[in-house]
Design a protein around this motif. Structure first.
Motif, mmCIF file in Angstrom:
data_model
loop_
_atom_site.group_PDB
_atom_site.id
_atom_site.type_symbol
_atom_site.label_atom_id
_atom_site.label_comp_id
_atom_site.label_asym_id
_atom_site.label_seq_id
_atom_site.Cartn_x
_atom_site.Cartn_y
_atom_site.Cartn_z
ATOM 1 N N MET A 1 107.776 -10.946 -15.953
ATOM 2 C CA MET A 1 107.882 -10.362 -14.615
ATOM 3 C C MET A 1 109.317 -10.416 -14.086
ATOM 4 S SD MET A 1 104.322 -11.911 -13.087
ATOM 5 C CE MET A 1 104.609 -11.494 -11.394
ATOM 6 N N ILE A 2 110.014 -11.512 -14.326
ATOM 7 C CA ILE A 2 111.407 -11.621 -13.877
ATOM 8 C C ILE A 2 112.257 -10.555 -14.564
ATOM 9 C CG2 ILE A 2 113.480 -13.077 -13.928
ATOM 10 C CD1 ILE A 2 111.533 -15.512 -13.544
ATOM 11 N N ASN A 3 112.085 -10.398 -15.868
ATOM 12 C CA ASN A 3 112.830 -9.368 -16.603
ATOM 13 C C ASN A 3 112.467 -7.964 -16.122
ATOM 14 O OD1 ASN A 3 114.675 -10.230 -18.956
ATOM 15 N ND2 ASN A 3 113.006 -11.709 -18.992
ATOM 16 N N GLN A 4 111.189 -7.716 -15.856
ATOM 17 C CA GLN A 4 110.772 -6.410 -15.364
ATOM 18 C C GLN A 4 111.383 -6.117 -13.994
ATOM 19 O OE1 GLN A 4 106.493 -6.848 -15.580
ATOM 20 N NE2 GLN A 4 106.395 -5.764 -17.537
ATOM 21 N N HIS A 5 111.389 -7.119 -13.133
ATOM 22 C CA HIS A 5 111.986 -6.919 -11.813
ATOM 23 C C HIS A 5 113.491 -6.683 -11.921
ATOM 24 C CE1 HIS A 5 108.726 -7.237 -8.942
ATOM 25 N NE2 HIS A 5 108.194 -8.144 -9.726
ATOM 26 N N PHE B 1 105.717 -23.192 -14.110
ATOM 27 C CA PHE B 1 104.717 -22.143 -13.944
ATOM 28 C C PHE B 1 103.438 -22.349 -14.740
ATOM 29 C CE2 PHE B 1 108.899 -20.329 -13.052
ATOM 30 C CZ PHE B 1 108.686 -19.927 -11.750
ATOM 31 N N GLY B 2 103.327 -23.481 -15.416
ATOM 32 C CA GLY B 2 102.101 -23.781 -16.149
ATOM 33 C C GLY B 2 101.784 -22.709 -17.174
ATOM 34 N N SER B 3 100.506 -22.386 -17.288
ATOM 35 C CA SER B 3 100.058 -21.419 -18.290
ATOM 36 C C SER B 3 100.560 -20.001 -18.022
ATOM 37 C CB SER B 3 98.533 -21.414 -18.366
ATOM 38 O OG SER B 3 97.994 -20.962 -17.134
ATOM 39 N N LYS B 4 101.111 -19.755 -16.852
ATOM 40 C CA LYS B 4 101.620 -18.425 -16.486
ATOM 41 C C LYS B 4 103.101 -18.252 -16.843
ATOM 42 C CE LYS B 4 97.850 -16.987 -14.443
ATOM 43 N NZ LYS B 4 97.037 -15.955 -15.035
ATOM 44 N N TYR B 5 103.671 -19.215 -17.579
ATOM 45 C CA TYR B 5 105.116 -19.190 -17.818
ATOM 46 C C TYR B 5 105.584 -17.947 -18.561
ATOM 47 C CZ TYR B 5 104.762 -20.784 -22.693
ATOM 48 O OH TYR B 5 104.491 -20.880 -24.025
ATOM 49 N N LEU B 6 104.834 -17.471 -19.542
ATOM 50 C CA LEU B 6 105.243 -16.259 -20.259
ATOM 51 C C LEU B 6 105.135 -15.041 -19.347
ATOM 52 C CD1 LEU B 6 103.686 -16.772 -23.811
ATOM 53 C CD2 LEU B 6 106.095 -16.841 -23.165
ATOM 54 N N THR C 1 99.070 -22.798 -4.737
ATOM 55 C CA THR C 1 99.962 -23.483 -3.802
ATOM 56 C C THR C 1 101.272 -23.843 -4.491
ATOM 57 O OG1 THR C 1 98.065 -24.369 -2.616
ATOM 58 C CG2 THR C 1 100.163 -25.468 -2.262
ATOM 59 N N LYS C 2 101.203 -24.212 -5.766
ATOM 60 C CA LYS C 2 102.407 -24.571 -6.508
ATOM 61 C C LYS C 2 103.367 -23.378 -6.575
ATOM 62 C CE LYS C 2 104.156 -26.403 -10.826
ATOM 63 N NZ LYS C 2 103.895 -27.024 -12.102
ATOM 64 N N HIS C 3 102.847 -22.196 -6.840
ATOM 65 C CA HIS C 3 103.697 -21.008 -6.932
ATOM 66 C C HIS C 3 104.230 -20.603 -5.562
ATOM 67 C CE1 HIS C 3 101.290 -20.155 -10.815
ATOM 68 N NE2 HIS C 3 102.340 -20.899 -11.066
ATOM 69 N N ILE D 1 108.248 -14.235 -8.444
ATOM 70 C CA ILE D 1 107.424 -15.369 -7.998
ATOM 71 C C ILE D 1 106.504 -14.938 -6.862
ATOM 72 C CG2 ILE D 1 107.452 -17.702 -7.038
ATOM 73 C CD1 ILE D 1 110.182 -18.087 -8.520
ATOM 74 N N ASN D 2 106.991 -14.073 -5.968
ATOM 75 C CA ASN D 2 106.128 -13.542 -4.917
ATOM 76 C C ASN D 2 104.956 -12.782 -5.525
ATOM 77 O OD1 ASN D 2 105.440 -12.836 -2.120
ATOM 78 N ND2 ASN D 2 106.069 -10.790 -2.718
ATOM 79 N N HIS D 3 105.244 -11.953 -6.510
ATOM 80 C CA HIS D 3 104.199 -11.207 -7.213
ATOM 81 C C HIS D 3 103.190 -12.178 -7.839
ATOM 82 C CE1 HIS D 3 103.324 -7.588 -10.077
ATOM 83 N NE2 HIS D 3 102.253 -8.324 -9.893
ATOM 84 N N LEU D 4 103.708 -13.207 -8.478
ATOM 85 C CA LEU D 4 102.845 -14.203 -9.113
ATOM 86 C C LEU D 4 101.945 -14.900 -8.088
ATOM 87 C CD1 LEU D 4 102.158 -15.689 -11.793
ATOM 88 C CD2 LEU D 4 103.869 -17.391 -11.119
#
Length: 140
Positions: free
Chosen positions: A39-43, A29-34, A113-115, A103-106
């Motif tokens: 987001m995964i925990n929130q979901h 997830f690059g710089s968005k990893y945190l 494209t990577k996400h 990941i959809n939210h991201l």
């Protein structure tokens, strides 16, 4: 009748060794990893009212995807009121579900494209999961 042979390779999941977990999320997830981890925990908290946090297992997929799931629970009650989903599933399936939502939210935030590819790789894996009908019902 003859059986139809599938030309699609089976997508496999491999547990990420604990020693490699630190670099795993940044690699996907690059710089968005945190942000994606939060987001995964929130979901998961939104999907499973009884989820109280804990340790997660990480998995890399043979098609280039990634997911994680909470460790140590037997079954999880997943509720998605927006699509009338109220089911019980394994922590593995619940983790896949939470990751698909996150990941959809991201992808809507980054338009990367990577996400997008990571979402589709995980969804493809989920389609062959033993609890695919429950996962698809939750994300529908």
């Amino acid at each position: 009748m003859s059986e139809v042979e599938s030309t699609e390779p089976v997508i496999t999941a491999t547990a990420v060794p604990h020693a490699h977990r630190t670099n795993c999320l940044p690699a996907y997830f690059g710089s968005k990893y945190l942000q994606v981890e939060v987001m995964i925990n929130q979901h998961m908290r939104k999907l499973c009212a009884d989820y109280e946090g804990g340790i997660w297992e990480f998995y890399e997929l043979s098609n280039g995807g990634f997911y994680m799931h909470p460790k140590g629970q037997e079954k999880m009650h997943v509720c998605v009121p927006d699509n009338y989903c109220d089911v019980t599933m394994s922590p593995d399936a619940a983790g896949i579900t939470a990751c698909l939502f996150a990941i959809n939210h991201l992808t809507w935030i980054t338009r990367s494209t990577k996400h997008i590819d990571l979402y589709h790789a995980l969804r493809d894996y989920a389609m062959d999961h033993e609890e695919s009908s429950l996962i698809m019902r939750a994300i529908d």
